[in-house]
Design an enzyme around this catalytic site. Structure first.
Site, PDB file in Angstrom:
ATOM      1  N   LYS A 141       0.843  -1.198   0.000  1.00 42.70           N
ATOM      2  CA  LYS A 141       0.000   0.000   0.000  1.00 42.70           C
ATOM      3  C   LYS A 141       0.881   1.253   0.000  1.00 42.70           C
ATOM      4  CE  LYS A 141      -3.683  -2.404   0.052  1.00 42.70           C
ATOM      5  NZ  LYS A 141      -3.019  -3.358  -0.834  1.00 42.70           N
ATOM      6  N   ASP A 142       0.417   2.281  -0.662  1.00 43.57           N
ATOM      7  CA  ASP A 142       1.196   3.512  -0.801  1.00 43.57           C
ATOM      8  C   ASP A 142       1.494   4.171   0.543  1.00 43.57           C
ATOM      9  OD1 ASP A 142       1.442   3.389  -3.494  1.00 43.57           O
ATOM     10  OD2 ASP A 142      -0.134   4.831  -3.953  1.00 43.57           O
ATOM     11  N   LYS A 143       2.560   4.952   0.546  1.00 42.94           N
ATOM     12  CA  LYS A 143       2.912   5.714   1.741  1.00 42.94           C
ATOM     13  C   LYS A 143       1.945   6.880   1.934  1.00 42.94           C
ATOM     14  CE  LYS A 143       6.585   8.562   3.737  1.00 42.94           C
ATOM     15  NZ  LYS A 143       7.999   9.010   3.640  1.00 42.94           N
TER      16      LYS A 143
END
Length: 565
Positions: free
Chosen positions: A105-107
């Site tokens: 999952k993206d930061k």
């Protein structure tokens, strides 16, 4: 040693196990017990993962009636999945390989996802919540199987666009409705190509050409926009070639760079081995990035040349009579690094059964299909280059060949015999050209404070509800309901802030679908309107591309910086 056995003795597999004393490790060599024709998801090797080398320190007395994996939900803010699990692993004093998850999952988002960890007590993880910042763990239960990359069904997004400027609310409503009806071009998002100033597909192209030293230089060279400490370390190596000194300066989270340097420290000049030392999931991203680069250009050309209304002669589609309605993303490519890739060095294609089924169900549109009208624009797919995919029989096939040839790459022949970095050793797959958001919902919100939080996160929702004890006692039998969720394909949520990067060439000549007006105007006046969007996308589809279609604007960082000027 692993590579030696893999290349010369394919009937053997190797892994690393504990040695005769606590401080030593040994390489174990044994017969490959998986049958040659049984490489599907239910293969014997997949079932025998209990014997594989997890970090099992402190778990010698694990109860037999309890699943060996603890599954939990990971909630995180402003951290990517690897970083969050690295923090948790350090607190537990366990290695990263103990964790399993279906997708990263993206930061730049508030996200929730399922994670499994090998032989850890729920109470121990729950006790970390008091010490964790921007991370929360909960909903613990013990299961028999760990999660693996590739088991992700999709992501649920909630995105709030603030400061909407439009001539009227009707324009906003029409634009949102149009996105739901028509969808968007299913480009790979710019985050697919890395967050630095050097696009990862350029490294992938160097690997496919067999230019090992160039690839290493690209990974290690200075880049624009990085923190001063990292920039200093990269510049130091560029000027001095001092491997040991550079390692002392590079932070530990730069996994690829450190892996390369560690190998060059012991084997100076062995650039291929240095590249192979990068964790497989990471090093394969370079090649996948180049595949995505070709696909994006082909998708742009398909829309430019043939439009968005109808299928045409030579298009590829899934056969209606054989299709299950499911598009398997990156079978044999991105998800070849599944469970088995973490347990031994025999990274054969475990899901080959799915590949045969998928590829055999693809057909080329002919005149009879056009007359029957049974296929629509939503059925059109394009291949990710590989050894077992079909290409369209119209002009779009030339896009792949011409662009690869321009980069000095052949899509049918490999100039080297390194399988991981060879396009002919990758099976390939297909991807829909157009994607509609699933369970699409939207609403207009009004606000007066620009710092006001307009959407509750998952943690906010939990805190507003009655507290519950989610730690299940060890030894408690798992019911049938828990077993039903054992290693399932999962749907994960992301309260996402669109992450965008700056590479104009990655999409080719960007194309936007011809419906309705942009929501972004030239007016700089303050706005009190926000648009909240909620939708689900299949795995490997990018919310940033949906937002790009809605706003009719570039997703590059350079463009968005101009909005603040």
């Amino acid at each position: 040693m692993h590579n030696f056995f893999k290349e010369n003795f394919k009937f053997l597999v190797t892994d690393v196990v504990n040695g005769p004393d606590a401080s030593s490790k040994c390489i174990r060599v044994r017969l490959n017990s998986a049958e040659p024709n049984n490489k599907g998801k239910n293969s014997k090797k997949r079932k025998e993962r209990d014997d594989k080398p997890f970090d099992s320190r402190g778990s010698e007395n694990w109860p037999e009636n309890v699943g060996k994996f603890l599954r939990f939900h990971l909630y995180k803010e402003n951290k990517d999945t690897h970083e969050a699990l690295g923090v948790i692993g350090n607190m537990l004093s366990i290695q990263p390989k103990s964790f399993g998850f279906a997708g990263t999952k993206d930061k730049r988002a508030v996200t929730t996802q399922r994670v499994t960890v090998y032989k850890q007590q729920a109470s121990r993880l729950a006790s970390l919540n008091k010490r964790l910042f921007g991370i929360k763990l909960g909903d613990f239960c013990y299961v028999k199987e760990g999660l693996c990359l590739g088991q992700l069904l999709g992501n649920r997004f909630t995105i709030t666009l603030r400061g909407i400027v439009a001539d009227s609310e009707d324009i906003i409503k029409a634009s949102a409705d149009a996105l739901g009806r028509h969808g968007f071009i299913n480009y790979f998002g710019l985050q697919r190509f890395g967050s630095g100033s050097l696009p990862t597909h350029l490294i992938g192209a160097a690997l496919l050409r067999g230019e090992w030293k160039l690839a290493v230089d690209m990974i290690l060279d200075p880049r624009d926009g990085e923190k001063s400490a990292i920039a200093k370390a990269r510049k130091y190596y560029k000027e001095s070639s001092d491997v040991v000194g550079t390692l002392k300066q590079l932070p530990r989270y730069l996994v690829a760079e450190r892996a390369v340097l560690q190998t060059l420290k012991t084997s100076p000049g062995n650039y291929l081995q240095a590249l192979k030392s990068i964790p497989r999931t990471l090093r394969m991203l370079y090649v996948h990035s180049y595949q995505s680069y070709l696909w994006n250009h082909a998708a742009s050309k398909r829309v430019q040349k043939y439009g968005t209304e109808n299928v045409v002669l030579g298009d590829l589609v899934y056969c209606k009579e054989n299709s299950t309605g499911k598009v398997t993303e990156f079978v044999g490519s991105e998800y070849a690094e599944d469970c088995r890739g973490r347990y031994d060095s025999n990274n054969e294609d475990e899901v080959s059964g799915e590949i045969h089924e998928e590829i055999n169900s693809v057909k080329v549109i002919d005149a009879e299909d056009l007359n029957s009208g049974c296929y629509t624009i939503d059925d059109v797919i394009l291949p990710m280059p590989g050894s077992r995919v079909k290409y369209p029989t119209n002009h779009i096939a030339n896009v792949y060949e011409d662009l690869a040839k321009k980069d000095g790459i052949s899509l049918t022949e490999s100039v080297h015999n390194v399988e991981d970095f060879s396009i002919t050793s990758i099976t390939g797959c297909y991807r829909r050209v157009f994607q509609k958001p699933i369970n699409f919902e939207w609403e207009l919100l009004s606000y007066s404070d620009s710092s006001e939080q307009l959407v509750d996160t998952d943690l906010d929702k939990i805190n507003k509800s009655k507290p519950m004890n989610t730690v299940k006692q060890m030894g408690a039998a798992n019911g049938k309901n828990e077993e039903a969720f054992d290693c399932i394909r999962e749907l994960e949520s992301s309260d996402d802030i669109a992450k965008v990067e700056n590479y104009s060439e990655i999409l080719g000549e960007e194309v936007k679908l011809p419906h309705d007006e942009s929501l972004i105007g030239s007016s700089s006046q303050d706005s009190q309107i926000a648009l909240k969007l909620s939708f689900t996308l299949p795995a490997s589809c990018y919310a940033t591309m949906a937002i790009r279609e809605l706003l009719k604007t570039s997703t590059s960082v350079a463009y968005h910086k101009t909005l603040n000027q």
